[in-house]
Design an enzyme around this catalytic site. Structure first.
Site, PDB file in Angstrom:
ATOM      1  N   LYS A 112      37.817  38.467  46.431  1.00 17.25           N
ATOM      2  CA  LYS A 112      38.870  37.862  45.901  1.00 17.25           C
ATOM      3  C   LYS A 112      39.444  37.047  47.311  1.00 17.25           C
ATOM      4  CE  LYS A 112      41.451  40.763  42.590  1.00 17.25           C
ATOM      5  NZ  LYS A 112      42.678  41.269  42.485  1.00 17.25           N
ATOM      6  N   LYS A 195      30.984  40.865  35.204  1.00 18.98           N
ATOM      7  CA  LYS A 195      31.903  41.565  34.417  1.00 18.98           C
ATOM      8  C   LYS A 195      32.833  40.597  33.719  1.00 18.98           C
ATOM      9  CE  LYS A 195      35.582  42.361  37.769  1.00 18.98           C
ATOM     10  NZ  LYS A 195      36.540  43.415  38.618  1.00 18.98           N
ATOM     11  N   LYS A 198      39.569  38.164  33.901  1.00 17.86           N
ATOM     12  CA  LYS A 198      40.412  36.856  33.612  1.00 17.86           C
ATOM     13  C   LYS A 198      40.377  35.929  34.697  1.00 17.86           C
ATOM     14  CE  LYS A 198      43.212  38.144  30.468  1.00 17.86           C
ATOM     15  NZ  LYS A 198      43.369  37.511  29.215  1.00 17.86           N
TER      16      LYS A 198
END
Ligand code: TYM
Length: 331
Positions: A112, A195, A198
């Protein structure tokens, strides 16, 4: 009864099929023979940029979806993380035990923060897994149903619990990750090397609250593989294998059975049938979620009851921990 705890972030208007097959389905199953604590982790949701009104709406929509998917408030304690201040109280102690080095090794933080550059990310994004450890340890959970991407956070949780127990005396049960083989990592339909998530373009992600027409379109345009045979082969045919996995999980038929069923037929047939299977699953979920959202006051009462029950258990853990680490009692 053994205890189970899990959490989900209210960071979207809808959960996706990866959330459901990787985790939420197990939440519903485990509540049958566990004392269950399930929370919407809104504190975790502010570790990346957020909008206050959107967060409030998504928190309620998340709770409604959990109920619609089968979390039963008569069996499980369903609550919102920020309603239970003990999460933050325990988290601070855990942050004092966690090492900078071990937090730096968390791959989810690395991923992230890489996107935006570590210097610009919040401090809370870095300490996020420690708050997650507090979520779990507060309730003395034996099992934590999650997808594969949470395995490392569960290991950190066990390390912190062990460190605390060794230094101050046993306060925490060591939780185990409950990760179901097969569905622990549902792949993105457009990028079946990643995976479902969102943070990728929406075409690859099946939202539970999507209009089934949209869902059908996404499935029909899923990236498949070279060749024509509908057979599972995670290495050679990740896209087709992913579709078979989803079909199998929702229809209850084994992958081997489905391979036979589709023998001599092509990817188009698989997609067409899968769109129906997924449609049959999501349609009632959408309906129930909408019904629950029509009465937000009732939903909030359910969450308030959950928070009160959660605080009883969490409060005991915090009292024990605060005593053991040497905080002077207020009275
Ligand atoms: P979150 O909100 O990202 O995801 C919720 C759950 O869905 C699983 N999941 C998947 N499983 C299979 N395939 C996928 N493509 C997929 N995408 C998501 C996740 O593994 C997760 O179980 N840190 C957690 C939330 C959390 C938590 C906790 C979990 C906070 N405190 C305490 C357990 C216990 C998270 O970000 O999940």
């Amino acid at each position: 009864l053994p205890r189970v705890l899990s959490g989900i972030q209210p960071t979207a208007d809808s959960f996706h099929l990866g959330n459901y097959l990787g985790a939420l389905r197990q939440w519903v199953a485990l509540q049958q023979d566990h004392e269950a604590f399930y929370c919407v982790v809104d504190l975790h949701a502010i570790t990346v940029d957020w909008d206050p009104e959107t967060l409030r709406r998504r928190t309620l929509v998340s709770a409604a979806q959990l109920l619609a998917l089968g979390v039963d408030p008569a069996r499980s304690t369903l609550f919102v993380q920020s309603h239970v201040p003990e999460h933050v109280q325990l988290s601070w102690v855990m942050e004092s035990l966690a090492r900078f080095g071990e937090a730096s090794r968390m791959t989810q933080f690395k991923d992230k923060s890489q996107r935006e550059g570590a210097a610009g990310t919040s401090v809370a994004l870095f300490t996020y897994p420690v708050l997650q450890a507090a979520d779990i340890l507060l309730y003395q959970a034996d099992r934590v149903p999650v997808g594969e991407d949470q395995r490392q956070h569960l290991e950190l949780t066990r390390d912190l619990a062990t460190r605390f127990n060794n230094r101050f005396g046993t306060s925490f049960r060591l939780p185990e990750a409950h990760i179901v083989q097969g569905t622990a990592k549902i792949l993105d339909l457009q990028s079946p090397d990643k995976k479902m998530s969102k943070s990728l373009p929406p075409a690859g992600c099946i939202d539970l609250l999507d209009d089934p027409k949209v869902t059908g379109k996404k499935i029909r345009s899923a990236v498949t593989d070279t060749g024509r045979e509908v057979v599972a082969d995670p290495e050679g045919k990740p896209g087709v294998t992913n579709l078979l996995t989803i079909h199998s999980a929702l229809s209850g038929r084994s992958v081997g059975d489905l391979e036979e069923h589709f023998a001599g037929r092509g990817y188009g047939d698989l997609k067409k049938e899968l769109a129906e299977v997924v449609g049959d699953f999501v349609t009632p979920v959408r309906g129930r979620t909408q019904e629950l959202l029509d009465d937000p006051a009732e939903l909030q009462r359910t969450l308030a009851q959950g928070a009160a029950r959660a605080r009883e258990v969490a409060g005991r853990t915090v009292a024990d921990v605060y005593d053991k680490v040497g905080f002077l009692p207020p009275t």
